[in-house]
Design a protein around this motif. Structure first.
Motif, PDB file in Angstrom:
ATOM      1  N   THR A  11       0.857  -1.181   0.000  1.00  0.00           N
ATOM      2  CA  THR A  11       0.000   0.000   0.000  1.00  0.00           C
ATOM      3  C   THR A  11       0.893   1.230   0.000  1.00  0.00           C
ATOM      4  OG1 THR A  11      -1.767  -1.143   1.176  1.00  0.00           O
ATOM      5  CG2 THR A  11      -1.773   1.265   1.283  1.00  0.00           C
ATOM      6  N   GLU A  12       0.654   2.099  -0.973  1.00  0.00           N
ATOM      7  CA  GLU A  12       1.391   3.358  -1.047  1.00  0.00           C
ATOM      8  C   GLU A  12       0.422   4.496  -0.780  1.00  0.00           C
ATOM      9  OE1 GLU A  12       4.571   4.378  -4.043  1.00  0.00           O
ATOM     10  OE2 GLU A  12       3.011   5.819  -4.646  1.00  0.00           O
ATOM     11  N   SER A  25      -2.690   3.704  -3.334  1.00  0.00           N
ATOM     12  CA  SER A  25      -2.782   2.540  -4.218  1.00  0.00           C
ATOM     13  C   SER A  25      -2.426   1.300  -3.403  1.00  0.00           C
ATOM     14  CB  SER A  25      -1.853   2.673  -5.429  1.00  0.00           C
ATOM     15  OG  SER A  25      -0.508   2.710  -5.021  1.00  0.00           O
ATOM     16  N   CYS A  26      -3.169   0.225  -3.655  1.00  0.00           N
ATOM     17  CA  CYS A  26      -2.923  -1.057  -2.995  1.00  0.00           C
ATOM     18  C   CYS A  26      -2.683  -2.095  -4.078  1.00  0.00           C
ATOM     19  CB  CYS A  26      -4.131  -1.498  -2.168  1.00  0.00           C
ATOM     20  SG  CYS A  26      -4.564  -0.386  -0.837  1.00  0.00           S
ATOM     21  N   GLY A  83     -11.367   2.814  -8.083  1.00  0.00           N
ATOM     22  CA  GLY A  83     -11.448   1.706  -9.028  1.00  0.00           C
ATOM     23  C   GLY A  83     -10.247   0.792  -8.893  1.00  0.00           C
ATOM     24  N   TYR A  84     -10.219  -0.219  -9.778  1.00  0.00           N
ATOM     25  CA  TYR A  84      -9.099  -1.159  -9.774  1.00  0.00           C
ATOM     26  C   TYR A  84      -8.765  -1.548 -11.208  1.00  0.00           C
ATOM     27  CZ  TYR A  84     -11.834  -5.388 -10.889  1.00  0.00           C
ATOM     28  OH  TYR A  84     -12.604  -6.330 -11.515  1.00  0.00           O
ATOM     29  N   GLU A  89      -0.350 -10.566 -12.258  1.00  0.00           N
ATOM     30  CA  GLU A  89      -1.048 -11.328 -11.222  1.00  0.00           C
ATOM     31  C   GLU A  89      -1.646 -10.437 -10.134  1.00  0.00           C
ATOM     32  OE1 GLU A  89       2.905 -10.524  -9.536  1.00  0.00           O
ATOM     33  OE2 GLU A  89       2.293 -11.188 -11.508  1.00  0.00           O
ATOM     34  N   ALA A  90      -1.551  -9.119 -10.291  1.00  0.00           N
ATOM     35  CA  ALA A  90      -1.959  -8.206  -9.228  1.00  0.00           C
ATOM     36  C   ALA A  90      -3.217  -7.417  -9.567  1.00  0.00           C
ATOM     37  CB  ALA A  90      -0.831  -7.220  -8.941  1.00  0.00           C
ATOM     38  N   ALA A  91      -3.957  -7.124  -8.516  1.00  0.00           N
ATOM     39  CA  ALA A  91      -5.057  -6.160  -8.603  1.00  0.00           C
ATOM     40  C   ALA A  91      -4.518  -4.866  -7.983  1.00  0.00           C
ATOM     41  CB  ALA A  91      -6.269  -6.649  -7.831  1.00  0.00           C
ATOM     42  N   TRP A  92      -4.544  -3.798  -8.756  1.00  0.00           N
ATOM     43  CA  TRP A  92      -4.167  -2.474  -8.259  1.00  0.00           C
ATOM     44  C   TRP A  92      -5.461  -1.755  -7.928  1.00  0.00           C
ATOM     45  CZ3 TRP A  92       0.588  -0.343  -7.378  1.00  0.00           C
ATOM     46  CH2 TRP A  92       1.694  -1.042  -7.864  1.00  0.00           C
ATOM     47  N   CYS A  93      -5.632  -1.399  -6.658  1.00  0.00           N
ATOM     48  CA  CYS A  93      -6.835  -0.708  -6.207  1.00  0.00           C
ATOM     49  C   CYS A  93      -6.443   0.727  -5.855  1.00  0.00           C
ATOM     50  CB  CYS A  93      -7.420  -1.399  -4.988  1.00  0.00           C
ATOM     51  SG  CYS A  93      -7.754  -3.161  -5.267  1.00  0.00           S
ATOM     52  N   PHE A  94      -7.284   1.666  -6.273  1.00  0.00           N
ATOM     53  CA  PHE A  94      -6.955   3.086  -6.113  1.00  0.00           C
ATOM     54  C   PHE A  94      -8.003   3.790  -5.259  1.00  0.00           C
ATOM     55  CE2 PHE A  94      -5.327   1.545 -10.170  1.00  0.00           C
ATOM     56  CZ  PHE A  94      -3.968   1.807 -10.011  1.00  0.00           C
TER      57      PHE A  94
END
Length: 148
Positions: A11-12, A25-26, A83-84, A89-94
């Motif tokens: 998580t940033e 962002s996660c 959104g994401y 292989e990653a989900a970036w969630c914002f």
């Protein structure tokens, strides 16, 4: 999706001084997030090819709303889910929060995927005025204070 040998999210939390915003962002393994959502909502889901992107966004927003909490200089921050996207292989969630002035202390509570994996690690990076401070939360530790 293939199983991966470790369980980590990143998580940033970046303070945008010009906009007076927090930009969050996660990065979470998509299969782990999908499994957590399936378990929580007891429904078949496909995060990569959702039947309804709007419904998937709503499930992810609710999940993150329970598992990621930020307090700035003692005041809780109301995060807005944006959104994401799936990248490899990653989900970036914002997420974002408006009207957040520069700060000295961030308190982060992050227990993303702790119910899923006893060995889950959640990395936290906080950036203020281009100064980056990082910490690591090993399940069950879920809270950290970052001081500038």
């Amino acid at each position: 999706m293939a199983l991966h040998p470790f369980y980590v999210s990143v998580t940033e939390i970046r303070h945008n001084k010009a906009q007076q915003e927090l930009e969050v962002s996660c990065r979470i393994f998509a299969d782990d997030l999908e499994n957590a959502l399936k378990k929580q909502y007891k429904a078949p889901l496909d995060i990569i090819h959702p039947a309804s992107k709007q419904k998937m966004d709503s499930l992810i927003a609710a999940y993150l709303g329970k598992h990621l909490l930020i307090t700035i200089d003692g005041k809780p921050v109301k995060l807005q889910y944006l959104g994401y996207k799936i990248e490899e292989e990653a989900a970036w969630c914002f997420l974002a929060a408006e009207q957040v002035p520069a700060f000295k202390r961030a308190h982060v509570r992050n227990d993303i995927l702790y119910d899923e994996h006893p060995n889950q690690i959640n990395m936290i990076h906080v950036i203020v005025n281009e100064v980056r401070k990082s910490t690591k939360l090993d399940n069950p530790k879920m809270e950290a204070d970052i001081v500038f």
